[in-house]
Design a protein around this motif. Structure first.
Motif, PDB file in Angstrom:
ATOM      1  N   GLY A 127       0.784  -1.223   0.000  1.00  0.00           N
ATOM      2  CA  GLY A 127       0.000   0.000   0.000  1.00  0.00           C
ATOM      3  C   GLY A 127       0.819   1.278   0.000  1.00  0.00           C
ATOM      4  N   ALA A 128       2.116   1.187   0.265  1.00  0.00           N
ATOM      5  CA  ALA A 128       2.974   2.379   0.273  1.00  0.00           C
ATOM      6  C   ALA A 128       3.164   2.894  -1.150  1.00  0.00           C
ATOM      7  N   VAL A 129       3.165   4.209  -1.294  1.00  0.00           N
ATOM      8  CA  VAL A 129       3.339   4.831  -2.599  1.00  0.00           C
ATOM      9  C   VAL A 129       4.515   5.804  -2.586  1.00  0.00           C
ATOM     10  N   THR A 130       4.516   6.726  -1.658  1.00  0.00           N
ATOM     11  CA  THR A 130       5.554   7.749  -1.593  1.00  0.00           C
ATOM     12  C   THR A 130       6.712   7.276  -0.718  1.00  0.00           C
ATOM     13  N   PRO A 131       7.881   7.931  -0.847  1.00  0.00           N
ATOM     14  CA  PRO A 131       8.979   7.602   0.065  1.00  0.00           C
ATOM     15  C   PRO A 131       8.572   7.737   1.532  1.00  0.00           C
ATOM     16  N   GLU A 132       7.744   8.729   1.829  1.00  0.00           N
ATOM     17  CA  GLU A 132       7.290   8.911   3.210  1.00  0.00           C
ATOM     18  C   GLU A 132       6.426   7.745   3.668  1.00  0.00           C
ATOM     19  N   ASP A 133       5.591   7.210   2.749  1.00  0.00           N
ATOM     20  CA  ASP A 133       4.782   6.031   3.080  1.00  0.00           C
ATOM     21  C   ASP A 133       5.677   4.848   3.445  1.00  0.00           C
ATOM     22  N   PHE A 134       6.722   4.644   2.653  1.00  0.00           N
ATOM     23  CA  PHE A 134       7.632   3.526   2.910  1.00  0.00           C
ATOM     24  C   PHE A 134       8.336   3.715   4.247  1.00  0.00           C
ATOM     25  N   ALA A 135       8.771   4.926   4.530  1.00  0.00           N
ATOM     26  CA  ALA A 135       9.469   5.188   5.791  1.00  0.00           C
ATOM     27  C   ALA A 135       8.555   4.924   6.980  1.00  0.00           C
ATOM     28  N   GLU A 136       7.308   5.370   6.898  1.00  0.00           N
ATOM     29  CA  GLU A 136       6.369   5.145   7.998  1.00  0.00           C
ATOM     30  C   GLU A 136       6.085   3.654   8.193  1.00  0.00           C
ATOM     31  N   ALA A 137       5.885   2.925   7.085  1.00  0.00           N
ATOM     32  CA  ALA A 137       5.647   1.489   7.184  1.00  0.00           C
ATOM     33  C   ALA A 137       6.858   0.767   7.763  1.00  0.00           C
ATOM     34  N   ALA A 138       8.053   1.216   7.378  1.00  0.00           N
ATOM     35  CA  ALA A 138       9.277   0.608   7.905  1.00  0.00           C
ATOM     36  C   ALA A 138       9.370   0.792   9.416  1.00  0.00           C
ATOM     37  N   LEU A 139       9.058   1.987   9.879  1.00  0.00           N
ATOM     38  CA  LEU A 139       9.125   2.245  11.321  1.00  0.00           C
ATOM     39  C   LEU A 139       8.100   1.403  12.079  1.00  0.00           C
ATOM     40  N   ARG A 140       6.906   1.248  11.521  1.00  0.00           N
ATOM     41  CA  ARG A 140       5.908   0.388  12.172  1.00  0.00           C
ATOM     42  C   ARG A 140       6.406  -1.047  12.268  1.00  0.00           C
ATOM     43  N   THR A 141       7.042  -1.522  11.215  1.00  0.00           N
ATOM     44  CA  THR A 141       7.497  -2.910  11.182  1.00  0.00           C
ATOM     45  C   THR A 141       8.654  -3.126  12.150  1.00  0.00           C
ATOM     46  N   VAL A 142       9.561  -2.177  12.205  1.00  0.00           N
ATOM     47  CA  VAL A 142      10.643  -2.254  13.186  1.00  0.00           C
ATOM     48  C   VAL A 142      10.064  -2.197  14.602  1.00  0.00           C
ATOM     49  N   GLY A 143       8.975  -1.449  14.782  1.00  0.00           N
ATOM     50  CA  GLY A 143       8.316  -1.396  16.077  1.00  0.00           C
ATOM     51  C   GLY A 143       7.753  -2.732  16.520  1.00  0.00           C
ATOM     52  N   GLN A 144       7.425  -3.596  15.556  1.00  0.00           N
ATOM     53  CA  GLN A 144       6.983  -4.948  15.892  1.00  0.00           C
ATOM     54  C   GLN A 144       8.112  -5.790  16.481  1.00  0.00           C
ATOM     55  N   GLY A 145       9.343  -5.476  16.068  1.00  0.00           N
ATOM     56  CA  GLY A 145      10.478  -6.276  16.500  1.00  0.00           C
ATOM     57  C   GLY A 145      11.402  -6.689  15.372  1.00  0.00           C
ATOM     58  N   PHE A 146      10.949  -6.544  14.120  1.00  0.00           N
ATOM     59  CA  PHE A 146      11.793  -6.939  12.992  1.00  0.00           C
ATOM     60  C   PHE A 146      13.035  -6.060  12.907  1.00  0.00           C
ATOM     61  N   ARG A 147      14.149  -6.685  12.548  1.00  0.00           N
ATOM     62  CA  ARG A 147      15.399  -5.967  12.357  1.00  0.00           C
ATOM     63  C   ARG A 147      15.929  -6.123  10.936  1.00  0.00           C
ATOM     64  N   GLY A 148      15.028  -6.563  10.033  1.00  0.00           N
ATOM     65  CA  GLY A 148      15.374  -6.683   8.623  1.00  0.00           C
ATOM     66  C   GLY A 148      14.142  -6.450   7.766  1.00  0.00           C
ATOM     67  N   LEU A 149      14.295  -5.731   6.642  1.00  0.00           N
ATOM     68  CA  LEU A 149      13.184  -5.365   5.770  1.00  0.00           C
ATOM     69  C   LEU A 149      13.572  -5.645   4.319  1.00  0.00           C
ATOM     70  N   LYS A 150      12.677  -6.354   3.599  1.00  0.00           N
ATOM     71  CA  LYS A 150      12.947  -6.620   2.181  1.00  0.00           C
ATOM     72  C   LYS A 150      11.795  -6.119   1.321  1.00  0.00           C
ATOM     73  N   TRP A 151      12.142  -5.561   0.148  1.00  0.00           N
ATOM     74  CA  TRP A 151      11.120  -5.220  -0.830  1.00  0.00           C
ATOM     75  C   TRP A 151      11.749  -4.988  -2.192  1.00  0.00           C
ATOM     76  N   ASP A 152      10.881  -4.980  -3.200  1.00  0.00           N
ATOM     77  CA  ASP A 152      11.259  -4.702  -4.586  1.00  0.00           C
ATOM     78  C   ASP A 152      10.821  -3.281  -4.911  1.00  0.00           C
ATOM     79  N   PRO A 153      11.751  -2.345  -5.056  1.00  0.00           N
ATOM     80  CA  PRO A 153      11.373  -0.957  -5.327  1.00  0.00           C
ATOM     81  C   PRO A 153      11.261  -0.625  -6.814  1.00  0.00           C
TER      82      PRO A 153
END
Length: 395
Positions: A127-153
């Protein structure tokens, strides 16, 4: 303990349909496994039906013999459809054999070398579209406990990228790196999009963001291309999710084509074949990081391997999923605050299915969209976490 029946159960999972294989024995025990192959569900169902006729009456505990003979007797060998069906049969045989003994599968594969594996999240960006969307989603995911993030940009890129398009596509990578800092690992997916010069150019641009690896930079059937890209890439190269069986992995390792090896237990040949491939990788000092974007049984099988393989480095896993993921099975994964997934306890693969819940989500066609600009839309708007979280402040 003789095999009396082999059948399949299908459940809609938004971007694909999961196929579960169920092996029944004359002693009343059932083994289960996953045979998900995106966009090829009907073909896999047919392949499992062929195997069902071939294995009826066979000893469910004679795993190596059965798989060897089925491979030997097949005129057309290999291929993603046949190997996905065969992989699921092999895993179901391991599951039922371990259930008969009352032990987890990893006990039969040599026992544990660890009780947890380091995970990186996929699907966190949906659902992320803008760089800001990706940054916010990344922070939420790190908040869950994940310390690694993968995606196809890389959106709908096909072989080549104009410089201005590459700059735009890397803006979310820059935003995510700035948001999460240097202690969170980034993994960049290529989905086999690029020709050799473009892949090298992309890899050089990625260096500034310090990714753990650049995955599948070239189409998966081109080992020569991968060797060339790796020889000029300043970042490590990963591949293997669309390779099947040891005969594909041997030349890739012999030619130093990869820094990380990524076979998928659902396609590469099952648990024992994955263990053998990990040994080949270990002989080349290449870490093992299996592909695992699928459902609860694929994850359960991959975690059994994570428990036993010394060179198992990373577990790929979806950060969120369809709301009914927690309904269709007994999967209850524990994600620690430092980004590890605990190896589940329990016999067999450590998981059971709820067939009534599965029936509420019947087969739905889902075309593959790897070369579409909506490829990032891989989870529904109501996707949710399905983890038991430890100390991350999220429930």
């Amino acid at each position: 303990m003789k095999i009396t029946h082999l059948d399949t159960v299908v459940v809609d999972f938004y971007r694909t349909n999961l196929i579960f294989v169920r092996l029944t024995t004359d002693e009343g025990l059932t083994g289960i496994a996953e045979a998900t192959l995106e966009g090829q569900e009907h073909a896999v169902l047919g392949a499992v039906a062929v195997l069902a006729e071939a294995v009826r009456g066979k000893d469910a505990t004679r795993i190596t013999q059965t798989i060897y003979e089925l491979n030997r007797d097949a005129y057309w060998r290999g291929g993603p459809v046949s190997m996905t069906a065969l992989s699921a049969l092999e895993m179901a045989m391991w599951d039922v054999s371990a259930r008969a003994l009352g032990v987890p599968v990893h006990r039969m594969l040599g026992g544990q070398v660890r009780d947890r594996v380091r995970a990186y999240a996929n699907g966190w960006f949906s659902g992320a579209v803008t760089p800001e969307d990706f940054a916010e989603a990344a922070l939420r995911t790190v908040g869950q406990g994940f310390r690694g993030l993968k995606w196809d940009p890389f959106e709908a890129a096909d072989l080549f990228l104009e410089p201005r398009d590459l700059r735009r596509m890397l803006e979310p990578v820059e935003a995510v790196r700035a948001a999460v800092g240097d202690d969170v690992e980034l993994f960049i997916e290529g989905h086999g999009r690029f020709d050799v010069p473009t892949a090298i150019r992309v890899a050089r641009e990625l260096e500034r963001y310090q990714p753990v690896f650049f995955e599948e930079p070239c189409p998966p059937d081109g080992i020569d291309a991968l060797v060339e890209v790796r020889s000029k890439s300043p970042v490590p190269i990963a591949a293997g999710e669309r390779w099947i069986g040891r005969n594909t992995f041997v030349p890739a390792l012999a030619r130093n084509a990869v820094d990380y090896l990524q076979p998928d237990v659902t396609h590469a040949g099952g648990l024992l074949e994955m263990s053998f491939i990990s040994t080949l990788a270990a002989a080349h000092y290449v870490p093992f990081a299996p592909h695992n974007p699928s459902g609860p049984l694929s994850t359960a099988a991959t975690l059994q391997l994570g428990a036993t393989l010394p060179n198992f480095r990373y577990l790929e896993i979806m950060a969120t999923d369809v709301p009914w993921r927690s309904d269709i099975s007994s999967e209850r994964l524990r994600l620690t605050a430092d980004g590890d997934v605990m190896i589940p306890e329990g016999i067999g693969l450590g998981i059971d299915l709820d067939y009534d819940a599965i029936a509420e989500h019947p087969f739905t066609p889902h075309p593959m969209r790897i070369f579409s600009d909506v490829v990032a839309d891989i989870r529904p708007p109501d996707a949710r976490s399905y983890f038991n979280l430890e100390g991350a402040g999220v429930r």
